[in-house]
Design an enzyme around this catalytic site. Sequence first.
Site, PDB file in Angstrom:
ATOM      1  N   ASN A 145       0.875  -1.174   0.000  1.00  0.00           N
ATOM      2  CA  ASN A 145       0.000   0.000   0.000  1.00  0.00           C
ATOM      3  C   ASN A 145       0.912   1.225   0.000  1.00  0.00           C
ATOM      4  O   ASN A 145       1.496   1.580   1.026  1.00  0.00           O
ATOM      5  CB  ASN A 145      -0.874  -0.036   1.248  1.00  0.00           C
ATOM      6  CG  ASN A 145      -1.831   1.138   1.313  1.00  0.00           C
ATOM      7  OD1 ASN A 145      -1.773   2.055   0.478  1.00  0.00           O
ATOM      8  ND2 ASN A 145      -2.695   1.136   2.297  1.00  0.00           N
TER       9      ASN A 145
ATOM     10  N   GLU B  75      -8.015  -5.795   5.418  1.00  0.00           N
ATOM     11  CA  GLU B  75      -7.890  -5.316   4.045  1.00  0.00           C
ATOM     12  C   GLU B  75      -6.732  -6.007   3.330  1.00  0.00           C
ATOM     13  O   GLU B  75      -6.830  -6.353   2.165  1.00  0.00           O
ATOM     14  CB  GLU B  75      -7.748  -3.794   4.046  1.00  0.00           C
ATOM     15  CG  GLU B  75      -9.057  -3.145   4.479  1.00  0.00           C
ATOM     16  CD  GLU B  75      -8.981  -1.645   4.718  1.00  0.00           C
ATOM     17  OE1 GLU B  75      -8.541  -1.252   5.808  1.00  0.00           O
ATOM     18  OE2 GLU B  75      -9.342  -0.881   3.809  1.00  0.00           O
TER      19      GLU B  75
ATOM     20  N   HIS C 103     -13.120   2.179   0.707  1.00  0.00           N
ATOM     21  CA  HIS C 103     -13.069   1.120   1.731  1.00  0.00           C
ATOM     22  C   HIS C 103     -13.695  -0.178   1.211  1.00  0.00           C
ATOM     23  O   HIS C 103     -14.184  -0.993   1.992  1.00  0.00           O
ATOM     24  CB  HIS C 103     -13.850   1.513   3.013  1.00  0.00           C
ATOM     25  CG  HIS C 103     -13.198   2.558   3.859  1.00  0.00           C
ATOM     26  ND1 HIS C 103     -13.925   3.474   4.585  1.00  0.00           N
ATOM     27  CD2 HIS C 103     -11.897   2.827   4.101  1.00  0.00           C
ATOM     28  CE1 HIS C 103     -13.104   4.269   5.245  1.00  0.00           C
ATOM     29  NE2 HIS C 103     -11.856   3.903   4.956  1.00  0.00           N
TER      30      HIS C 103
ATOM     31  N   ARG D 199      -2.618  -2.117  -3.372  1.00  0.00           N
ATOM     32  CA  ARG D 199      -3.844  -1.379  -3.106  1.00  0.00           C
ATOM     33  C   ARG D 199      -3.838  -0.113  -3.960  1.00  0.00           C
ATOM     34  O   ARG D 199      -2.900   0.680  -3.901  1.00  0.00           O
ATOM     35  CB  ARG D 199      -3.914  -0.984  -1.638  1.00  0.00           C
ATOM     36  CG  ARG D 199      -5.138  -0.159  -1.370  1.00  0.00           C
ATOM     37  CD  ARG D 199      -5.053   0.530  -0.054  1.00  0.00           C
ATOM     38  NE  ARG D 199      -6.264   1.303   0.142  1.00  0.00           N
ATOM     39  CZ  ARG D 199      -6.306   2.414   0.859  1.00  0.00           C
ATOM     40  NH1 ARG D 199      -5.212   2.879   1.428  1.00  0.00           N
ATOM     41  NH2 ARG D 199      -7.417   3.058   0.997  1.00  0.00           N
TER      42      ARG D 199
ATOM     43  N   ARG E 166     -11.844  14.513   9.008  1.00  0.00           N
ATOM     44  CA  ARG E 166     -12.674  14.913   7.861  1.00  0.00           C
ATOM     45  C   ARG E 166     -14.099  15.213   8.326  1.00  0.00           C
ATOM     46  O   ARG E 166     -14.655  14.478   9.143  1.00  0.00           O
ATOM     47  CB  ARG E 166     -12.716  13.788   6.820  1.00  0.00           C
ATOM     48  CG  ARG E 166     -11.461  13.711   5.975  1.00  0.00           C
ATOM     49  CD  ARG E 166     -11.536  12.544   5.002  1.00  0.00           C
ATOM     50  NE  ARG E 166     -10.493  11.586   5.280  1.00  0.00           N
ATOM     51  CZ  ARG E 166     -10.486  10.323   4.857  1.00  0.00           C
ATOM     52  NH1 ARG E 166     -11.481   9.869   4.116  1.00  0.00           N
ATOM     53  NH2 ARG E 166      -9.498   9.514   5.161  1.00  0.00           N
TER      54      ARG E 166
END
Length: 391
Positions: A9, A374, A173, A84, A231
Site C-alpha cells: 500500500n 484489508e 473502503h 492497493r 474529515r
Amino acid sequence: MYAPVLVINCGSSSIKYALVPASPDAPRLAGLAERLGSDDARLKGTDSRGERFTQALPGADHATALAAILDCLEGQRPAAVGHRIVHGGERFTRAALIDDAVVAAIEETAALAPLHNPANLEGVKATRRLFPDLLQVAVFDTAFHQSLPPRAYRYALPEALYRDHSIRRYGFHGTSHAHVSARADALAGIRGGWLTAHLGNGCSTCAVWQGASQDTSMGLTPLEGLVMGTRSGDVDPGLHAHLARQLGWSLAEIDRVLNRDSGLAGLSGLSNDMRELEQAADNGHAGARLAIEVFCYRVAKSLAALSCALPRFDGIVFTGGIGENSPWVRQRTLGALPHFGIELDGAANAATVGGREGRIDAAGPQLWVIPTDEEGRIAQETRQLIEEASA
Ligand code: ADP
C-alpha cells in the site's frame, strides 16, 4: 497457490507492506517504510517471531524502500504482489492483473484521486522494475462499489458532468466492506442483507445485499458521509461558496479545513483519536462529549438511510479501529436506532474488543463485530485472479 502474497500500500511518502501466507493461521511479516525522500526515512516492521525492528534508510525513495522490504521477508519469495489502488473509476469493477494497459488506465483515473493514485502507481512501477518476473495485481478501493445502481451513484447534477467528467459517487473502503460482509454471510450461514460500518480514521457505511454493494456513504471522494478523525463528512454543499464569499478562503484552504481540521478533531477541539476522546469525555470534557455524540448520531443516521437500499435487512456489522474496539460507540449508535428492533447484549458488547470477532445482539436483527482485514482481502483477490489467469 501456496506461496505468500506480498501486499503493498504505497502512499506519497510511505509504503505499508504485509507478506500474507496462504494459511490464515500462519504469522504475517508486516511493516511500514515512512518519511521516504527525507533524511529520517526508515523501515519499521515485525519479524516472524513477533519482534519489532526499525531500520534507518536515510534519503530512501520508493524503489530503495521496496528493496529493503524484500530483504526483510526472511528469504520467502512471494508468488505475486497485490497493490492497493485507491481509485479504479468506472473502468475497474474488480481486481486486475497489471500490464502496461492497466497502468495507463490507472494513470487516466488519477484526476479522480490526485493525491492517491499517482502515489499508488509509484509502488507499482518500482515493483515492476525491481521484480519484472513477479506477477502483480491491482486491487481497487472503489471496485466493490461498482455494483451500485444509478439511483445510488448519480448526483442530482447536470448530466454532462457525469458523462464528460465522470462526476458520480464511487465509494471507498471496498476491500473492508467486502471482507466483513462476506464473513458475516459465512458466520450467519445466509446470503444476507447487511449494513456494514467501517469506523477507523476514515469512516464509511455500506449496504450489501447477497455479496454486492448497493449503496455506500462515501462519494466522488472519501470526504462524503460520516464524521471521521479529521474529515467533516457531509456538509451543506453551499458551504464552499459561503466560506469563499464571507471569509475570503481559497479552494485550497477550504479543502484543507474540511479534510484535515474537521471531524472529531474539529468538533472536540482536542483530538482525532477516539480513545483519547472517550477518556476526556469520561472526565467531563464538553467538546469530547459533543464529538462522540455527533459521530454516533451520524453513523446511525447513515445506517438508517442505507437501509433503504436493502430488500431485506439481516443485521449490522461493525469494523475498523473504533468499530472493533469501542463498545461505547456501538451502544450509542444503536441507541439512535430503536426502530431497527435490535436488542444489544451488553455483556457481549463489552467483551468484544481487541480484534475479537463476535455476535453482540440479544434479540432482533443480528449484530456483529468483525475485524477488518484489508491486506488479507487484497491477498485473496490477488490469488484468485492469478489462479484464473493460469487456469
Ligand atoms: P485507519 O483508518 O488509519 O486504519 P484504524 O482502523 O486503526 O485507523 O482506527 C483508528 C481509530 O480507532 C482511532 O480513532 C482510535 O482511537 C480508534 N481506536 C483504537 N482502539 C480503540 C479503543 N480501544 N477504543 C476506542 N477507540 C479505539
